[in-house]
Write a protein that holds these residues in place. Structure first.
Motif, PDB file in Angstrom:
ATOM      1  N   VAL A  99      65.047  57.158 116.155  1.00 18.01           N
ATOM      2  CA  VAL A  99      64.416  58.148 115.277  1.00 18.01           C
ATOM      3  C   VAL A  99      63.659  59.182 116.111  1.00 18.01           C
ATOM      4  O   VAL A  99      63.707  60.384 115.830  1.00 18.01           O
ATOM      5  CB  VAL A  99      63.486  57.467 114.251  1.00 18.01           C
ATOM      6  CG1 VAL A  99      62.620  58.480 113.521  1.00 18.01           C
ATOM      7  CG2 VAL A  99      64.311  56.651 113.263  1.00 18.01           C
ATOM      8  N   ALA A 100      62.979  58.742 117.157  1.00 15.49           N
ATOM      9  CA  ALA A 100      62.259  59.674 118.031  1.00 15.49           C
ATOM     10  C   ALA A 100      63.224  60.633 118.728  1.00 15.49           C
ATOM     11  O   ALA A 100      62.938  61.829 118.856  1.00 15.49           O
ATOM     12  CB  ALA A 100      61.429  58.914 119.062  1.00 15.49           C
ATOM     13  N   LEU A 101      64.368  60.140 119.168  1.00 14.68           N
ATOM     14  CA  LEU A 101      65.357  61.016 119.807  1.00 14.68           C
ATOM     15  C   LEU A 101      65.963  61.988 118.790  1.00 14.68           C
ATOM     16  O   LEU A 101      66.196  63.162 119.107  1.00 14.68           O
ATOM     17  CB  LEU A 101      66.438  60.193 120.494  1.00 14.68           C
ATOM     18  CG  LEU A 101      65.963  59.391 121.709  1.00 14.68           C
ATOM     19  CD1 LEU A 101      67.084  58.517 122.238  1.00 14.68           C
ATOM     20  CD2 LEU A 101      65.438  60.331 122.798  1.00 14.68           C
ATOM     21  N   LEU A 102      66.197  61.510 117.579  1.00 12.53           N
ATOM     22  CA  LEU A 102      66.685  62.393 116.520  1.00 12.53           C
ATOM     23  C   LEU A 102      65.643  63.467 116.199  1.00 12.53           C
ATOM     24  O   LEU A 102      65.979  64.643 116.011  1.00 12.53           O
ATOM     25  CB  LEU A 102      67.026  61.579 115.272  1.00 12.53           C
ATOM     26  CG  LEU A 102      67.602  62.365 114.093  1.00 12.53           C
ATOM     27  CD1 LEU A 102      68.910  63.037 114.468  1.00 12.53           C
ATOM     28  CD2 LEU A 102      67.822  61.421 112.912  1.00 12.53           C
ATOM     29  N   ALA A 103      64.378  63.070 116.160  1.00 13.99           N
ATOM     30  CA  ALA A 103      63.298  64.032 115.922  1.00 13.99           C
ATOM     31  C   ALA A 103      63.227  65.059 117.055  1.00 13.99           C
ATOM     32  O   ALA A 103      62.941  66.235 116.813  1.00 13.99           O
ATOM     33  CB  ALA A 103      61.964  63.307 115.777  1.00 13.99           C
TER      34      ALA A 103
END
Length: 156
Positions: free
Chosen positions: A64-68
């Motif tokens: 999720v952090a990489l997607l963000a």
């Protein structure tokens, strides 16, 4: 003045944010299971929710952090007020991650623990990537070579 994005700095910060998010997930699960003695919920599929696997939850938080980070990068190069839109998008996704487990018909303790862990993960991602965005943006004037081009570490 032109605003440029230092992509290397942005994605390095995104990777660091992913590590923070994963560690927040692990700490949250350890507290929920070890101290509060409640389960943490994760979707299995087709509306079925089960106890979360710690590694899977941590990897999901990192993802999720990489997607963000990807969303932030797109906004930084295209949107008129990228950090404003990034903040709204992330706050609303975090709200979904909080409300979703609370809406289940499962043990209240497990629902609350999962919601609190999701809140902590979302908060960590928003705060760290907001700082990364500030560090990755550089303003330069046309013909100005005093930006990060002359500094191998990208400092202003």
């Amino acid at each position: 003045m032109k605003t440029e994005v230092n992509a290397r700095r942005l994605w390095a910060g995104g990777a660091a944010s992913a590590c923070v998010a994963a560690l927040v997930a692990v700490v949250g699960i350890l507290i929920a299971r070890g101290i509060a003695h409640v389960a943490v919920l994760a979707p299995r599929g087709e509306g079925v929710w089960v106890g979360a696997n710690t590694i899977t939850y941590a990897l999901g938080a990192a993802g999720v952090a990489l997607l963000a980070t990807a969303v932030l990068h797109v906004l930084l190069v295209t949107a008129p007020r990228p950090r404003l839109f990034y903040g709204w998008i992330m706050v609303l996704f975090t709200a979904i991650a909080i409300v979703l487990p609370l809406s289940l018909s499962y043990d209240l303790g497990a629902r609350v623990a999962t919601a609190l862990i999701n809140l902590a993960i979302g908060f960590a991602i928003v705060v760290t990537l907001e700082g990364v965005a500030r560090a990755a943006l550089l303003e330069s004037r046309p013909g100005d070579r005093s930006s990060y081009e002359n500094d191998p570490f990208g400092r202003r």
